[in-house]
Enzyme design. Structure first.
Site, mmCIF file in Angstrom:
data_model
loop_
_atom_site.group_PDB
_atom_site.id
_atom_site.type_symbol
_atom_site.label_atom_id
_atom_site.label_comp_id
_atom_site.label_asym_id
_atom_site.label_seq_id
_atom_site.Cartn_x
_atom_site.Cartn_y
_atom_site.Cartn_z
ATOM 1 N N GLU A 102 26.688 -0.293 15.306
ATOM 2 C CA GLU A 102 26.193 -1.505 14.661
ATOM 3 C C GLU A 102 24.925 -1.254 13.860
ATOM 4 O OE1 GLU A 102 27.597 -4.533 18.284
ATOM 5 O OE2 GLU A 102 25.475 -4.419 17.681
ATOM 6 N N HIS A 118 20.820 7.334 26.904
ATOM 7 C CA HIS A 118 20.444 6.056 26.287
ATOM 8 C C HIS A 118 18.998 5.638 26.556
ATOM 9 C CE1 HIS A 118 24.878 4.519 25.814
ATOM 10 N NE2 HIS A 118 24.715 5.771 25.396
ATOM 11 N N TYR A 136 34.687 3.477 27.208
ATOM 12 C CA TYR A 136 35.255 4.821 27.156
ATOM 13 C C TYR A 136 36.492 4.944 28.031
ATOM 14 C CZ TYR A 136 30.972 6.269 24.783
ATOM 15 O OH TYR A 136 29.939 6.398 23.885
ATOM 16 N N TYR A 187 22.024 -9.868 21.215
ATOM 17 C CA TYR A 187 22.999 -9.162 20.380
ATOM 18 C C TYR A 187 24.296 -8.819 21.127
ATOM 19 C CZ TYR A 187 19.588 -9.439 16.787
ATOM 20 O OH TYR A 187 18.718 -9.963 15.846
ATOM 21 N N GLN A 193 20.322 13.391 27.232
ATOM 22 C CA GLN A 193 19.745 12.848 26.007
ATOM 23 C C GLN A 193 18.231 12.716 26.096
ATOM 24 O OE1 GLN A 193 21.795 9.182 25.019
ATOM 25 N NE2 GLN A 193 23.799 10.134 25.244
#
Length: 384
Positions: free
Chosen positions: A258, A159, A279, A268, A91
């Site tokens: 979210e 991420h 997963y 949060y 990513q």
């Protein structure tokens, strides 16, 4: 800095344009509630990730492999000189691109990216700023300086998050730089005050830490001085609304994407609470009223895989004013969310079989999206 007019920029880029095979394609899209859109494909790219508009109506587009491309509204493309090497893979790569609020005076462009200092063994997200020079035949970046580094560097390629937003002019957050810092798929660091993984940070525009951040007095690590909110997973959308409230969406694990109203000092919940499961199938406790964590204003099961976020403020789509527009990756959709005060509810989806990586509002109020992956197109959306 002297920024050329749109016509001047058009002349420059037309002379040295890159291939733009998607130009002139048009098609129609009908939303789940019957709203019809015209779609025009302007250009295509190799793994586009983010975009922003310049004052003259042209745009900058980043590609994950590490190219910054100057694009005219008719699809002319010119690679910007001066880009540095990024840690491309998984990513990671070149990420967000956001203009400084005083771009017309100082020429600063902010860019986020993944970087490795040990030949790929570990990586971190970074933000640098540079001046964009459009005065010559080819646009270029100059005066490059690193202003933020995600801490710590860790193995893996997931991420990074590294979305960027500046506080709106006239608000209490005017001029402050907000950056999403993902959990790097490590989970527990999101609750660890010793590092910036799983946090949203607030900085001055030069990367220094302002007074008044809510966690400045917690712990004995200087990094806590940066934190605005904690307990996040992977935030690929960050935007202020017309009431100067900050919204961020984040990917859940197996379920539980979210949309959060971000308040300073709030936690949060990740990875202690989620509306999804790991997963592996191991459950994660759902949010509850007494868990001490801030709940999302909207969540999705099954997931939409949100990426890109804009709060619409134009008049081309009159009924959309104040709504959130979110790109969907696995959901292959543009998703409109009705925001009323501090409540949020999905209102409509627009699907055309492509993963959507980025959403922006154009200078004339049209909506522009970038499709994901190799050959991802820049699409301009207008009402029928």
């Amino acid at each position: 800095m002297n920024t050329p007019t749109f016509l001047t920029a058009l002349a420059i880029t037309t002379a040295i344009t890159l291939p733009a095979s998607a130009q002139n394609e048009t098609f129609s899209i009908t939303g789940t509630e019957g709203t019809a859109l015209n779609a025009e494909a302007i250009a295509d790219f190799d793994e586009p990730w983010a975009m922003t508009f310049l004052p003259d109506g042209t745009a900058l587009v980043t590609t994950k492999p590490g190219k910054l491309i100057h694009v005219t509204q008719d699809g002319g493309k010119t690679e910007v000189d001066g880009m540095w090497e990024v840690a491309y893979g998984g990513q990671g790569g070149l990420g967000d691109v956001v203009l400084h609020p005083d771009f017309e005076q100082n020429g600063y462009v902010n860019l986020s990216y993944a970087q490795s200092l040990d030949k790929g063994a570990t990586k971190s997200a970074m933000v640098s700023r540079a001046k964009l020079d459009l005065s010559g035949d080819t646009p270029k970046l100059t005066e490059i300086e690193k202003i933020w580094t995600q801490e710590p560097n860790v193995p893996g390629g997931g991420h990074f998050s590294h979305r960027i937003a500046f506080g709106p002019k006239g608000s209490e957050q005017e001029g402050y730089l907000f950056i999403t810092s993902g959990d790097r798929q490590k989970q527990t660091p999101a609750q660890d005050m010793g590092g910036s993984l799983g946090k949203i940070v607030r900085l001055n525009d030069d990367g220094s830490v302002p007074a008044g951040n809510p966690f400045a007095d917690e712990g004995d690590q200087p990094v806590t001085d940066q934190f605005w909110s904690v307990g996040h997973r992977n935030m690929l959308g960050l935007a202020f609304d017309g009431e100067n409230r900050l919204w961020a969406h984040e990917m859940g694990p197996r379920g539980g994407d979210e949309l959060n109203l971000v308040e300073p000092g709030n936690n949060y919940g990740w990875p202690e609470r989620s509306y999804g499961d790991n997963y592996s199938g191991v459950p994660i406790p759902d949010h509850s009223e007494d868990d001490g964590f801030t709940k999302p204003k909207a969540f999705w099961n099954p997931v939409i895989s949100p990426s890109g976020l804009v709060i619409y403020s134009g008049n081309v789509f009159g009924d959309w004013a104040g709504d959130a527009l979110i790109g969907g990756l696995s959901s292959q959709a543009l998703i409109r969310v009705d925001l009323e005060g501090d409540t949020a509810k999905e209102a409509e989806r627009f699907e055309w079989g492509k993963r959507i990586r980025e959403v922006e509002q154009g200078p004339d109020g049209a909506v522009w999206v970038l499709e994901d992956q190799a050959g991802g197109r820049l699409i301009k959306l207008t009402p029928t």
